[in-house]
Design an enzyme around this catalytic site. Structure first.
Site, PDB file in Angstrom:
ATOM      1  N   ARG A 265       0.832  -1.208   0.000  1.00 50.55           N
ATOM      2  CA  ARG A 265       0.000   0.000   0.000  1.00 50.55           C
ATOM      3  C   ARG A 265       0.874   1.268   0.000  1.00 50.55           C
ATOM      4  NH1 ARG A 265      -0.401   4.637   2.697  1.00 50.55           N
ATOM      5  NH2 ARG A 265       0.000   3.556   4.657  1.00 50.55           N
ATOM      6  N   ASP A 266       1.602   1.512   1.070  1.00 51.23           N
ATOM      7  CA  ASP A 266       2.371   2.763   1.176  1.00 51.23           C
ATOM      8  C   ASP A 266       3.508   2.762   0.150  1.00 51.23           C
ATOM      9  OD1 ASP A 266       3.109   5.244   2.149  1.00 51.23           O
ATOM     10  OD2 ASP A 266       3.365   4.605   4.217  1.00 51.23           O
TER      11      ASP A 266
ATOM     12  N   HIS B 173       4.993   4.696  12.744  1.00 50.32           N
ATOM     13  CA  HIS B 173       5.081   4.591  11.275  1.00 50.32           C
ATOM     14  C   HIS B 173       6.144   5.580  10.797  1.00 50.32           C
ATOM     15  CE1 HIS B 173       2.910   4.173   7.246  1.00 50.32           C
ATOM     16  NE2 HIS B 173       3.553   5.313   7.054  1.00 50.32           N
TER      17      HIS B 173
ATOM     18  N   HIS C  87       8.977   7.034   8.169  1.00 46.75           N
ATOM     19  CA  HIS C  87       9.640   7.110   6.859  1.00 46.75           C
ATOM     20  C   HIS C  87      11.108   7.456   7.147  1.00 46.75           C
ATOM     21  CE1 HIS C  87       6.146   6.809   4.063  1.00 46.75           C
ATOM     22  NE2 HIS C  87       5.506   7.021   5.210  1.00 46.75           N
TER      23      HIS C  87
ATOM     24  N   CYS D 293       4.527   9.263   0.056  1.00 45.18           N
ATOM     25  CA  CYS D 293       3.126   9.645  -0.045  1.00 45.18           C
ATOM     26  C   CYS D 293       2.996  10.623  -1.191  1.00 45.18           C
ATOM     27  CB  CYS D 293       2.629  10.283   1.247  1.00 45.18           C
ATOM     28  SG  CYS D 293       0.943  10.910   1.083  1.00 45.18           S
TER      29      CYS D 293
ATOM     30  N   ASN E 201       9.406   4.222   3.351  1.00 47.06           N
ATOM     31  CA  ASN E 201       9.219   3.826   4.748  1.00 47.06           C
ATOM     32  C   ASN E 201      10.492   3.166   5.251  1.00 47.06           C
ATOM     33  OD1 ASN E 201       6.418   3.500   3.347  1.00 47.06           O
ATOM     34  ND2 ASN E 201       5.964   3.600   5.522  1.00 47.06           N
TER      35      ASN E 201
END
Ligand code: HMG
Ligand code: MG
Length: 307
Positions: A25-26, A217, A219, A250, A259
């Site tokens: 996803r990310d 979370h 990055h 993003c 990430n």
């Protein structure tokens, strides 16, 4: 030959950690090249097979906003029963309807701590985002789904600069109050440093939200992600988001890069003697295989060392 670090535990850290894999996803939401759905399916299956307990698969967002994930229905249909428990992002009721239509059981909403990012990422103000999320969480919970909430720009914002800790706590508490079971604190642009992480987790504690309800979370834009994990472990947080091979970013946050790489996280946790359940060889092989599809090497230090 794949190595493993020597195991030397640090007293006082958690015994077990949950790695929340966000690469499909990310990671893939930020790839320029469109990745074929069959490659995505194989990626998810390989990550699950490598022992990752949670693999966030895709997003049910507007396909014009994130064309990279426009195949969300097709991916989840291909995964069939194996995909039902995997979390997916849903920003609004339309997204929830799409997830419910496929029988999915785990969704995540994603809010912003700052006005600029709320506008850019959700086309809403900070206040308006709660009105958008409220029926999503209520309906999802009524249908028996698990709901995670993200909050972005917890440590800094590319347009607004420093983000006050109490502003992040206010937004996070409101997202949890909607009925989410876990709050993932996003360092969307990778500017956090270790003391800041400890201070934010402590501020949530002072507001009645213990580390068991939090995830972190990170990055890795400024190379601080692993130091920040160490700070999170010392503060008692046991869920960490990471993306295989360090993919990610993003599309609506200038300067967001990949990430924290899952492999780098696994190396750290293994060395500390913290259980995680992930097979590092299988994970490195997966990231190396995916890098072949993307046409560029993984930025993960551990993948480069072992791949
Ligand atoms: P909007 O344009 O304000 O939407 O976008 P709207 O509610 O006004 O609806 C407009 C049209 O879009 C309607 O269609 C809706 O049906 C349709 P029309 O009637 O005009 O034909 N629509 C949808 N279609 C499909 N799926 C949907 C959907 N919603 C509306 N879910 C919206 C609002 C929230 C949809 C938009 O801003 C959006 O999709 N944003 C997503 C952005 C995104 O995915 N960003 C990346 C994820 S966040 C992230 O990466 C950070 C994180 O990793 C943590 C960190 O690092 O900090 C989580
Ligand atoms: Mg992110």
């Amino acid at each position: 030959m794949t190595g493993l670090p020597m195991v030397v535990p640090e007293p006082g850290l958690p015994e077990r950690v949950t790695i929340w894999e966000v690469g499909p996803r990310d990671g893939l939401q930020n790839e320029q090249a469109l990745v074929p759905v069959e490659v995505k399916e194989e990626l998810v299956r390989r990550l699950v097979a490598a022992g990752l307990p949670v693999v966030e698969a895709t997003s049910f967002v507007h396909p014009r906003w994130v064309p990279q994930l426009a195949d969300a229905e097709e991916l989840m249909t291909r995964l069939g029963p194996d995909g039902v428990a995997l979390p997916v992002l849903v920003p609004n009721e339309r997204g929830l309807d799409r997830a419910l239509a496929l029988g999915l059981r785990h969704v995540a909403i994603f809010g912003s701590a700052t006005e600029t990012f709320a506008q850019r990422n959700l086309n809403r103000s900070v206040e308006e985002q709660f009105a958008m999320f409220e029926p999503v969480v209520t309906r999802a919970r009524a249908a028996g789904l698990d709901v995670r909430a993200y909050v972005s720009m917890c440590f800094g914002d590319p347009w607004e600069g420093a983000v006050p800790i109490d502003q992040v706590v206010r937004v996070g508490v409101r997202l949890l109050d909607l009925g989410a079971s876990q709050l993932s604190l996003g360092d969307t642009i990778g500017v956090a440093t270790a003391g800041h992480v400890g201070a934010l987790v402590a501020a949530f504690g002072a507001a009645g939200i213990g580390p068991d309800r939090l995830a972190l979370h990170f990055h890795d834009t400024y190379g601080q992600a692993l130091a920040n994990v160490q700070a999170g472990l010392r503060a008692g947080v046991t869920t960490y988001d990471a993306s295989a091979g360090g993919l990610g970013g993003c599309p609506y946050a200038a300067s967001a890069t990949g990430n924290l790489a899952t492999e780098d996280l696994v190396w750290l946790l293994t060395g500390l003697g913290i259980e995680h359940g992930v097979d590092l060889d299988a994970l490195v092989a997966t990231s190396t295989w995916l890098a072949g599809h993307l046409g560029r090497p993984s930025p993960s230090a551990v993948v480069r060392a072992l791949g």
